[in-house]
Design an enzyme around this catalytic site. Structure first.
Site, PDB file in Angstrom:
ATOM      1  N   LYS A  34       1.846   9.966   1.973  1.00 51.32           N
ATOM      2  CA  LYS A  34       0.627   9.164   1.810  1.00 51.32           C
ATOM      3  C   LYS A  34      -0.424   9.569   2.838  1.00 51.32           C
ATOM      4  O   LYS A  34      -0.098  10.209   3.846  1.00 51.32           O
ATOM      5  CB  LYS A  34       0.969   7.682   1.946  1.00 51.32           C
ATOM      6  CG  LYS A  34       1.570   7.309   3.291  1.00 51.32           C
ATOM      7  CD  LYS A  34       2.095   5.883   3.237  1.00 51.32           C
ATOM      8  CE  LYS A  34       2.726   5.467   4.538  1.00 51.32           C
ATOM      9  NZ  LYS A  34       3.558   4.269   4.369  1.00 51.32           N
ATOM     10  N   ARG A 130       6.258  -8.120   3.325  1.00 47.89           N
ATOM     11  CA  ARG A 130       5.600  -6.825   3.230  1.00 47.89           C
ATOM     12  C   ARG A 130       5.401  -6.503   1.757  1.00 47.89           C
ATOM     13  O   ARG A 130       5.399  -5.370   1.348  1.00 47.89           O
ATOM     14  CB  ARG A 130       6.430  -5.738   3.939  1.00 47.89           C
ATOM     15  CG  ARG A 130       6.734  -6.102   5.360  1.00 47.89           C
ATOM     16  CD  ARG A 130       6.233  -5.197   6.454  1.00 47.89           C
ATOM     17  NE  ARG A 130       5.438  -4.065   6.135  1.00 47.89           N
ATOM     18  CZ  ARG A 130       5.518  -2.916   6.789  1.00 47.89           C
ATOM     19  NH1 ARG A 130       6.383  -2.756   7.742  1.00 47.89           N
ATOM     20  NH2 ARG A 130       4.723  -1.929   6.503  1.00 47.89           N
ATOM     21  N   TYR A 260     -14.797  10.107  18.820  1.00 48.65           N
ATOM     22  CA  TYR A 260     -14.180   9.108  17.932  1.00 48.65           C
ATOM     23  C   TYR A 260     -14.629   9.270  16.490  1.00 48.65           C
ATOM     24  O   TYR A 260     -13.976   8.802  15.570  1.00 48.65           O
ATOM     25  CB  TYR A 260     -14.340   7.679  18.462  1.00 48.65           C
ATOM     26  CG  TYR A 260     -15.744   7.175  18.668  1.00 48.65           C
ATOM     27  CD1 TYR A 260     -16.504   6.734  17.590  1.00 48.65           C
ATOM     28  CD2 TYR A 260     -16.302   7.109  19.947  1.00 48.65           C
ATOM     29  CE1 TYR A 260     -17.794   6.250  17.780  1.00 48.65           C
ATOM     30  CE2 TYR A 260     -17.586   6.628  20.144  1.00 48.65           C
ATOM     31  CZ  TYR A 260     -18.335   6.205  19.053  1.00 48.65           C
ATOM     32  OH  TYR A 260     -19.601   5.735  19.236  1.00 48.65           O
TER      33      TYR A 260
HETATM   34  C1  LIG Z   1       4.843   4.533   4.625  1.00 48.67           C
HETATM   35  C2  LIG Z   1       6.030   4.128   3.862  1.00 48.67           C
HETATM   36  C3  LIG Z   1       7.256   4.758   4.070  1.00 48.67           C
HETATM   37  C4  LIG Z   1       7.508   5.723   5.196  1.00 48.67           C
HETATM   38  O1  LIG Z   1       7.607   4.985   6.381  1.00 48.67           O
HETATM   39  P1  LIG Z   1       7.826   5.672   7.803  1.00 48.67           P
HETATM   40  O2  LIG Z   1       8.096   4.560   8.722  1.00 48.67           O
HETATM   41  O3  LIG Z   1       6.561   6.405   8.096  1.00 48.67           O
HETATM   42  O4  LIG Z   1       8.976   6.608   7.633  1.00 48.67           O
HETATM   43  C5  LIG Z   1       8.301   4.406   3.240  1.00 48.67           C
HETATM   44  N1  LIG Z   1       8.149   3.485   2.261  1.00 48.67           N
HETATM   45  C6  LIG Z   1       6.985   2.861   2.044  1.00 48.67           C
HETATM   46  C7  LIG Z   1       6.885   1.848   0.982  1.00 48.67           C
HETATM   47  C8  LIG Z   1       5.887   3.144   2.847  1.00 48.67           C
HETATM   48  O5  LIG Z   1       4.742   2.493   2.653  1.00 48.67           O
END
Ligand SMILES: *Cc1c(COP(=O)(O)O)cnc(C)c1O
Length: 350
Positions: A34, A130, A260
């Site tokens: 991402k 989350r 920045y």
């Molecule tokens: C960003 C993300 C990850 C990866 O997380 P890291 O802590 O960077 O390894 C995995 N799953 C989801 C849903 C994410 O948003």
């Protein structure tokens, strides 16, 4: 374009992927790419991932998945952040698996009219908010998904969630909630191909959360997911080094061409430094496109046109992105992902 350049060591990313995959040998490895692969360059990182044996990619938005598919990537792709404008039919037809966290997404996917049955991964909220279907509505969510599946509108292929990484015990508790929710869904008739929960922190520290697939982001880029252990402690290699030209050096001060506006922290704590001509040069002030640093005695002869290292893997005495995160009171993810598009990426072995 900025005069600063982010050098990305793809070999370091490959080596991190192999080391992390070895920690979860029973699980498939999804590389999270991402936000332009956390600022490291989507297409280059994807190629490195494929060469390093990753099984699939996590892309956040469906459009990024469609773009990867169109660029010729054949392995499974997973997108989980959707808005009202997401083209679910195009995603399904590009064989991008869809993470689903709300009823409206489920209904919109079912109604998308895709010529290929959308493959959905149902997300349960394991209590840490989350995202995902709340635990009390999970059974209803699964039942609705199975109803739509029976109508031929979609295929339910996975159950998943995301850990908060706030603490080992909180993540362990969420893992228990996840397992209970999966059992409940199975009792309702769900037949999941895949269960997935853990990201970087869990790959390293929580084998109970590995399941069929791990989704790994930040650690693959050589940044620790933990506040109390560095990448070096974990045997990971930071992949990005940020360099900028020295514009001017006079009266014990130098100005460097990064600020920045390029995404570096605007107000780092005292103690922040860069490396100019091999010497530690404390940061005096960060501006929008220039940063003023103090030149130590030995570096008084630095000429404009020289180069400075803002952060990297530490092998030249420079701070790591993790260290900049401490100075900026943030996480290392933000340091690398926050670099703007103004900063060119250069690839290779540094
Ligand atoms: C960003 C993300 C990850 C990866 O997380 P890291 O802590 O960077 O390894 C995995 N799953 C989801 C849903 C994410 O948003």
């Amino acid at each position: 374009m900025s005069a600063a350049v982010a050098h990305v060591d793809l070999e370091a990313i490959g080596s991190n992927i192999r080391a992390l995959a070895a920690l979860a040998p029973q699980s498939k490895f999804m590389l999270a790419v991402k936000s332009n692969a956390y600022g490291h360059g989507l297409h280059e990182v994807v190629r490195t991932g494929l060469d390093s044996g990753v099984d699939s990619f996590g892309v956040l938005e469906a459009n990024a998945g469609i773009e990867l598919r169109e660029s010729g990537v054949e392995v499974p792709l997973f997108a989980w952040m959707h808005g009202q404008g997401t083209d679910f039919a195009a995603a399904a037809e590009a064989r991008v698996d869809l993470g689903v966290q709300t009823f409206w997404q489920l209904e919109a996917i079912a109604a998308s009219g895709a010529r290929v049955r959308p493959r959905v991964h149902l997300k349960i909220d394991t209590g840490l908010h989350r995202g995902g279907a709340d635990r009390p509505r999970w059974a209803e969510f699964v039942t609705e998904a199975l109803r739509l599946q029976a109508l031929g509108k979609l295929d339910v292929v996975a159950a998943w969630s995301h850990l908060s990484d706030t603490s080992h015990s909180a993540d362990l508790e969420s893992t228990e909630v996840f397992i209970a929710a999966v059992e409940e869904a199975r009792a309702l008739g769900a037949d999941f191909e895949l269960l997935h929960l853990g990201a970087s922190a869990a790959v390293i520290d929580l084998p109970q959360a590995h399941f069929d697939l791990v989704r790994v982001g930040i650690a693959a880029y050589g940044i620790s997911p933990f506040g109390d252990r560095s990448a070096a402690d974990l045997g990971l290699r930071p992949a990005m080094q940020l360099r900028a030209p020295v514009l001017d050096a006079r009266h014990g001060l130098a100005s460097i061409a990064v600020g920045y506006g390029d995404g570096i922290q605007s107000d780092p704590e005292g103690g922040a430094y860069v490396i100019v001509d091999g010497h530690i040069a404390p940061v005096v002030e960060v501006g929008v496109d220039e940063t003023v640093v103090a030149l130590p005695q030995g570096a008084a002869a630095v000429a404009a046109g020289g180069e400075c290292i803002v952060f990297g893997d530490g092998s030249n005495g420079e701070a790591t992105a993790e260290q900049w995160a401490i100075w900026g009171e943030t996480v290392g993810d933000e340091i690398v992902t926050g670099l703007t598009r103004r900063v060119a990426r250069s690839f290779g072995v540094s």
